[in-house]
Design an enzyme around this catalytic site. Structure first.
Site, mmCIF file in Angstrom:
data_model
loop_
_atom_site.group_PDB
_atom_site.id
_atom_site.type_symbol
_atom_site.label_atom_id
_atom_site.label_comp_id
_atom_site.label_asym_id
_atom_site.label_seq_id
_atom_site.Cartn_x
_atom_site.Cartn_y
_atom_site.Cartn_z
ATOM 1 N N HIS A 1 0.828 -1.212 0.000
ATOM 2 C CA HIS A 1 0.000 0.000 0.000
ATOM 3 C C HIS A 1 0.862 1.261 0.000
ATOM 4 O O HIS A 1 2.055 1.234 0.330
ATOM 5 C CB HIS A 1 -0.907 0.004 1.228
ATOM 6 C CG HIS A 1 -0.135 -0.017 2.522
ATOM 7 N ND1 HIS A 1 0.423 1.108 3.084
ATOM 8 C CD2 HIS A 1 0.184 -1.040 3.345
ATOM 9 C CE1 HIS A 1 1.052 0.784 4.197
ATOM 10 N NE2 HIS A 1 0.927 -0.512 4.389
ATOM 11 N N GLU B 1 -1.856 -7.083 7.466
ATOM 12 C CA GLU B 1 -0.508 -6.947 8.014
ATOM 13 C C GLU B 1 -0.319 -7.846 9.227
ATOM 14 O O GLU B 1 -1.284 -8.290 9.869
ATOM 15 C CB GLU B 1 -0.261 -5.474 8.385
ATOM 16 C CG GLU B 1 1.081 -5.156 9.007
ATOM 17 C CD GLU B 1 2.268 -5.505 8.115
ATOM 18 O OE1 GLU B 1 2.538 -6.716 7.953
ATOM 19 O OE2 GLU B 1 2.930 -4.576 7.612
#
Length: 203
Positions: free
Chosen positions: A23, A99
């Site tokens: 990202h 994550e």
């Protein structure tokens, strides 16, 4: 989590491709805070990075067919921005692409080197084995879900580093830059096994 064993992908699965993209930048990235599973949005620089990456992929003539991501907003927004340049909608989010959980370290300012051994100093950090297993498992599932197709996967730094390590057979030791495309070997991904400890990062 169950161990991951080597598998033999089909010829159709091998004919596809996986492009992994971390990202874009967030304010916590900028200040070197561990984000983990706190859902921090992109900042202005991160949005610009996503646009730049989408434009670069389009300008270089790359053709992709599928766009998936982690459900966290920083990954999904990056994916949607990139998709506008490639004529792709975000088709699906996979919870296993989130994550690494950093437990008590989330929100703490740490260098990249400190983050590599964070489990020694903070409680609640997801184990390396679990992170590797879920990363390899979900990426194999994506290959099966879209056999023979060119897939962009937008995820997070720790997940992508483990994917690269597993696919290449030795530890990826560099940080993964925001919004940078990295292709991985599907055959290498399917060859990885939990039992091969030489591929697990060392403190």
């Amino acid at each position: 989590m169950p161990s991951v064993l080597p598998e033999q992908p089909t010829s159709q699965e091998l004919s596809g491709s996986l492009l992994l993209i971390r990202h874009g930048q967030t304010d916590w990235n900028k200040t070197k805070k561990m984000q983990g599973q706190v859902d921090i949005p992109l900042n202005a620089a991160g949005i610009e990075q996503a646009h730049a990456t989408g434009q670069k992929l389009a300008d270089e003539g790359f053709s992709f067919e599928v766009l998936v991501s982690s459900p966290f907003s920083r990954a999904a927004e990056t994916a949607r921005v990139i998709g506008t340049y490639l004529g792709l909608e975000l088709e699906r989010t996979y919870p296993q692409l989130v994550e690494r959980a950093y437990g008590d370290a989330e929100g703490v300012q740490l260098t990249f080197e400190q983050s590599r051994t964070v489990y020694q100093d903070f409680a609640g950090v997801e184990s390396e084995e679990n992170l590797f297993n879920r990363t390899v498992t979900v990426l194999r599932q994506i290959v099966r879900d879209y056999p023979g197709r060119r897939v962009i996967v937008v995820s997070h730094g720790s997940v992508i580093r483990r994917a690269l390590s597993a696919a290449q057979g030795f530890e990826w030791v560099e940080p993964v830059p925001n919004a940078t495309p990295l292709e991985i070997s599907i055959s290498g991904l399917f060859a990885w096994a939990t039992e091969n400890e030489s591929m697990l990062p060392r403190p």
